[in-house]
Every structure is written in C-alpha cells, then in structure tokens.
Design a protein around this motif. Structure first.
Motif, short mmCIF file in Angstrom:
data_model
loop_
_atom_site.label_atom_id
_atom_site.label_comp_id
_atom_site.label_asym_id
_atom_site.label_seq_id
_atom_site.Cartn_x
_atom_site.Cartn_y
_atom_site.Cartn_z
N TYR A 1 -3.20 9.78 -2.21
CA TYR A 1 -3.44 8.86 -1.09
C TYR A 1 -4.82 8.23 -1.24
N ARG B 1 -3.66 12.05 4.60
CA ARG B 1 -4.88 11.37 4.14
C ARG B 1 -5.73 12.26 3.23
N TRP C 1 0.70 4.10 -3.10
CA TRP C 1 0.54 5.54 -2.89
C TRP C 1 1.65 6.30 -3.60
N ARG D 1 0.82 -1.21 0.00
CA ARG D 1 0.00 0.00 0.00
C ARG D 1 0.86 1.26 0.00
N ASP E 1 -8.29 -1.05 -1.73
CA ASP E 1 -9.51 -1.55 -1.08
C ASP E 1 -10.35 -2.38 -2.04
N ARG F 1 -5.67 4.29 -1.93
CA ARG F 1 -6.45 3.53 -0.97
C ARG F 1 -7.66 2.88 -1.65
#
Length: 210
Positions: free
Chosen positions: A195, A190, A21, A17, A203, A199
């Motif tokens: 980012y 975040r 990013w 992850r 996900d 994510r």
C-alpha cells in the motif's frame, strides 16, 4: 509491447490507485502509462484500448481488462502464486466474490447517488440494488467488523485491496461514515508495505503545485 507484458494505464487522480496497489501486492513487473484527462484518455489510440475513455485499464497477454474490480480479480487469478484469490474449490471463494461484487455494485452506486444528491425516496428503494445508502453502509460495516484482520480471516486477498480501497477512499472523501470498524480496517490496510509503495509511486506522478 510483448504478449506477456503487463501494461497499466492509469492517472494518479483516479481509481487507478486501486490497481496500482494490487500490482504492488503481486510483486510483478509492469509498465505504467499515464493517461491525461480529456486528452490522452479520449485519444483514438487509447479509445481502442478502452472505448469508455477512462482509467484504469490493463493489457496482458493480448487481453484488455477494464474496471478496477475486474482488474483486481483478473490479476489475482493470473498470478496465483501470490495467493490473493481463493481457488474455485476453496469455500472462501464465495465470500471473496461476494464482497468484491458488493463493493463494485451496491456500495459504488449508493456512494455515487448520495454524492450527486440522487438517492431514491424511501418508497422507491426497492428499485435500486443498494436499497438505501444507510443499508449499504451497514452491510459494508458488517464486513469490515468481521475482518480479523482481513475479509477472509487470516488470509489477505484482492478483496481487501478492492473493498478496502472503497473504505479508505470513502473515509478520506467523507463519502463513507467514520465508524470504528471502517477506521480500524483502513489503518491495517495502510500499514501494508505494498500500500505504501503504491501510494508513493502515485503521489510522485501528481502534478506539481509549484
């Protein structure tokens, strides 16, 4: 695979992850190969890429790079147009490398030792690179507190991706203490579009719970 193609080996439940990013911050094209735990990662084909049998790993221009911090540093240098790494002659290169290696070394080791209940007694602290978990967290907090808004001041860099990911993950998994400097920096990280894209992509790869 063409010589210039970026191939990203990962699993959505891994340190991959962090690299995802980083790739999204770069805005470059890449191909994702999801490696499953215990099967794909231990296959002969993948072990030829990374003999450690783990992710993330990156293939680019005939080169294999493993270890999340090394991959982030490699990508920042390979794509200088993104401005995610100071040039060798830039005075910011020193702090950039310092925090990248600090997070990959002392912070990672201290967090792991604590999670496994293997922290050394106080009289043996000098034998380990992080000294004590508390010392490593205090120094990390100094870096986070000085991030205004980023580790290198106004300039966002790969150090924010890698070191910031350690803080972001640590707050989620309770392996990093919830201190104001950590939570404020994590909130700024975040909020970045890259980012959020990264994510969402990871996900979407998570196993279905249905």
């Amino acid at each position: 695979m063409s010589g210039s193609e970026l191939v990203f080996h990962t699993n959505p439940m891994s340190r991959g992850r962090i690299v995802r990013w980083m790739l999204e911050e770069l805005g470059v094209e890449y191909r994702t190969v999801v490696q499953e735990y215990g099967t794909g990662m231990k296959s002969a084909e993948y072990l030829a890429v990374n003999p450690m049998g783990k992710v993330p790993a990156l293939q680019h221009r005939g080169v294999v790079v493993t270890e999340a911090a090394a991959i982030c540093a490699y990508l920042a240098d390979a794509f200088p147009q993104a401005g995610l790494a100071p040039a060798p002659e830039d005075p910011l290169r020193g702090p950039y490398l310092r925090w990248m290696f600090f997070a990959a070394g002392p912070v990672e080791a201290a967090v792991t030792a604590r999670a496994l209940d293997r922290l050394p007694p106080a009289e043996k602290a000098g034998f380990v690179g992080y000294g004590s978990y508390e010392q490593a967290m205090d120094v990390l907090e100094q870096a986070a507190a000085a991030a205004s808004p980023w580790l290198l001041g106004e300039r966002f860099s790969a150090a924010d991706v890698y070191v910031g990911s350690q803080v972001d993950f640590g707050l989620f998994f309770k392996s990093v203490p919830e201190r104001p400097a950590f939570t404020a920096w994590a909130e700024r990280l975040r909020a970045r579009e890259a980012y959020r894209r990264a994510r969402a992509l990871d996900d979407a790869l998570l196993p279905s719970t249905d």
